[in-house]
Design a protein around this motif. Structure first.
Motif, mmCIF file in Angstrom:
data_model
loop_
_atom_site.group_PDB
_atom_site.id
_atom_site.type_symbol
_atom_site.label_atom_id
_atom_site.label_comp_id
_atom_site.label_asym_id
_atom_site.label_seq_id
_atom_site.Cartn_x
_atom_site.Cartn_y
_atom_site.Cartn_z
ATOM 1 N N GLY A 56 0.925 -1.109 -0.148
ATOM 2 C CA GLY A 56 0.048 0.029 -0.035
ATOM 3 C C GLY A 56 0.877 1.123 0.063
ATOM 4 N N PHE A 57 0.266 2.288 0.301
ATOM 5 C CA PHE A 57 1.116 3.726 0.218
ATOM 6 C C PHE A 57 0.489 4.609 1.224
ATOM 7 N N ILE A 58 1.314 5.661 1.802
ATOM 8 C CA ILE A 58 0.927 6.670 2.526
ATOM 9 C C ILE A 58 1.065 7.946 1.562
ATOM 10 N N VAL A 59 -0.103 7.952 1.178
ATOM 11 C CA VAL A 59 -0.228 9.292 0.041
ATOM 12 C C VAL A 59 -0.225 10.521 0.988
ATOM 13 N N LEU A 79 7.964 7.974 9.294
ATOM 14 C CA LEU A 79 6.721 7.011 8.823
ATOM 15 C C LEU A 79 7.297 6.247 7.911
ATOM 16 N N HIS A 80 7.775 6.787 6.829
ATOM 17 C CA HIS A 80 8.567 6.028 5.716
ATOM 18 C C HIS A 80 9.628 5.172 6.238
ATOM 19 N N GLN A 81 10.649 5.374 6.964
ATOM 20 C CA GLN A 81 11.647 4.748 7.569
ATOM 21 C C GLN A 81 11.211 3.480 8.287
ATOM 22 N N LYS A 82 9.929 3.653 8.987
ATOM 23 C CA LYS A 82 9.425 2.464 9.777
ATOM 24 C C LYS A 82 8.339 1.621 8.792
ATOM 25 N N TYR A 83 7.721 2.129 8.033
ATOM 26 C CA TYR A 83 6.684 1.511 7.320
ATOM 27 C C TYR A 83 7.172 1.040 5.841
ATOM 28 N N ALA A 84 7.951 1.699 5.276
ATOM 29 C CA ALA A 84 8.504 1.324 3.888
ATOM 30 C C ALA A 84 8.878 0.008 3.857
ATOM 31 N N PRO A 85 9.805 -0.461 5.034
ATOM 32 C CA PRO A 85 10.184 -1.865 4.751
ATOM 33 C C PRO A 85 9.295 -2.838 5.142
ATOM 34 N N LYS A 86 7.931 -2.467 5.641
ATOM 35 C CA LYS A 86 7.014 -3.373 5.592
ATOM 36 C C LYS A 86 6.027 -3.209 4.427
ATOM 37 N N GLY A 87 6.287 -2.524 3.589
ATOM 38 C CA GLY A 87 5.326 -2.318 2.392
ATOM 39 C C GLY A 87 4.444 -1.364 2.289
ATOM 40 N N LYS A 169 4.275 15.476 22.429
ATOM 41 C CA LYS A 169 2.961 15.699 23.278
ATOM 42 C C LYS A 169 2.153 15.007 22.421
ATOM 43 N N VAL A 170 2.273 14.230 21.344
ATOM 44 C CA VAL A 170 1.244 13.462 20.689
ATOM 45 C C VAL A 170 0.623 12.424 21.688
ATOM 46 N N GLN A 171 -0.628 12.299 21.696
ATOM 47 C CA GLN A 171 -1.188 11.482 22.502
ATOM 48 C C GLN A 171 -1.947 10.124 21.510
ATOM 49 N N LYS A 172 -2.503 10.592 20.298
ATOM 50 C CA LYS A 172 -2.908 9.524 19.216
ATOM 51 C C LYS A 172 -2.235 9.654 18.112
ATOM 52 N N ARG A 173 -1.524 8.508 17.589
ATOM 53 C CA ARG A 173 -0.712 8.427 16.285
ATOM 54 C C ARG A 173 -1.789 7.835 15.604
ATOM 55 N N TYR A 174 -2.493 8.669 14.564
ATOM 56 C CA TYR A 174 -3.522 8.134 13.861
ATOM 57 C C TYR A 174 -2.990 7.106 12.810
ATOM 58 N N ALA A 175 -2.027 7.739 12.057
ATOM 59 C CA ALA A 175 -1.602 7.074 10.932
ATOM 60 C C ALA A 175 -0.921 5.852 11.260
ATOM 61 N N GLU A 176 0.011 5.837 12.424
ATOM 62 C CA GLU A 176 0.708 4.674 12.718
ATOM 63 C C GLU A 176 -0.454 3.413 13.254
ATOM 64 N N ALA A 177 -1.536 3.966 13.771
ATOM 65 C CA ALA A 177 -2.512 2.910 14.326
ATOM 66 C C ALA A 177 -3.133 2.374 13.343
ATOM 67 N N ALA A 178 -3.483 3.276 12.184
ATOM 68 C CA ALA A 178 -3.989 2.616 10.959
ATOM 69 C C ALA A 178 -3.311 1.792 10.404
ATOM 70 N N LEU A 179 -1.853 2.053 9.999
ATOM 71 C CA LEU A 179 -0.950 0.947 9.449
ATOM 72 C C LEU A 179 -0.746 -0.218 10.253
ATOM 73 N N ASP A 180 -0.753 -0.031 11.469
ATOM 74 C CA ASP A 180 -0.541 -1.299 12.523
ATOM 75 C C ASP A 180 -1.492 -2.293 12.378
ATOM 76 N N ASN A 181 -2.897 -1.599 12.299
ATOM 77 C CA ASN A 181 -3.938 -2.638 12.089
ATOM 78 C C ASN A 181 -4.009 -3.165 10.760
ATOM 79 N N LEU A 182 -3.686 -2.454 9.769
ATOM 80 C CA LEU A 182 -3.684 -3.220 8.493
ATOM 81 C C LEU A 182 -2.750 -4.115 8.331
ATOM 82 N N LEU A 183 -1.636 -3.897 8.665
ATOM 83 C CA LEU A 183 -0.592 -4.865 8.497
ATOM 84 C C LEU A 183 -0.898 -6.110 9.551
#
Length: 206
Positions: A56-59, A79-87, A169-183
């Motif tokens: 997939g892609f993080i557009v 985000l790219h460094q963490k998730y590009a290796p995962k696709g 001070k980030v409490q909710k990492r929306y993009a990471e949560a979405a990607l972790d669930n998708l993976l």
């Protein structure tokens, strides 16, 4: 007596329609995203279909000049460094009109990418067609696409996280949560959030 009133009513509706012409258009979660071909800062043309190994892609619609976009640059790199290796690589797209925002010209994009050492592609949406197709309104505005057979499905739309000003001070990492669930093969718990950033600088004739 009714004609002037009717004319004003129609004019008001048209004005509202023009002002919000992108608010109710573009992709929604679950839609199939079509491919595109845009120029990268290295001069090469990039399309999604060429990256067959990607899950997939993080557009991300972003730019050089918006303070919010600048605040999120390091987080996009992470985000790219963490998730590009995962696709899931980041696909950064600058939709701003360079006439309205000279700091977002292609030459300035090249300089920005070089100075920040972007590890991801940084594409120029010169016609603004792709931003309109997606329904992007802000920089940054993020869309996560997931490969489903030959299709790319929109799985998440919105913000990267809940604190643009301070990553500590980030409490909710929306993009990471979405990607972790998708993976993990799970549904995205919060598939839409409100994108926070500068409005896209549209051409006058848009």
């Amino acid at each position: 007596m009714r004609k002037p009133y009717y004319f004003l009513l129609v004019l008001s509706v048209l004005t509202l329609f023009t002002a919000y012409r992108f608010a109710d258009t573009g992709y929604q979660v679950g839609d199939t995203a079509s491919d595109f071909k845009l120029k990268n800062v290295n001069g090469q043309m990039v399309s999604l279909k060429d990256q067959k190994e990607a899950k997939g892609f993080i557009v991300t619609f972003t730019c050089n000049t918006c303070p919010y976009a600048k605040l999120y640059e390091d987080r996009l790199i992470q985000l790219h460094q963490k998730y590009a290796p995962k696709g899931y690589p980041v696909i950064a797209i600058n939709p701003n009109d360079a006439t309205a925002s000279p700091g977002d010209s292609f030459a300035e994009m090249q300089q920005r990418a070089k100075s920040k050492k972007f590890p991801f592609v940084y594409l120029h949406d010169e016609s603004q067609e792709i931003a309109k197709r997606y329904g992007a309104t802000r920089t940054p505005h993020l869309y996560i696409l997931t490969r489903n057979g030959q299709d790319l499905k929109v799985s998440y739309i919105g913000a990267i996280d809940d604190n643009s000003g301070d990553p500590e001070k980030v409490q909710k990492r929306y993009a990471e949560a979405a990607l972790d669930n998708l993976l993990s093969g799970k549904a995205v718990p919060q598939p839409t959030t409100k994108a926070i950033g500068c409005t896209i600088k549209w051409r006058n004739n848009s």
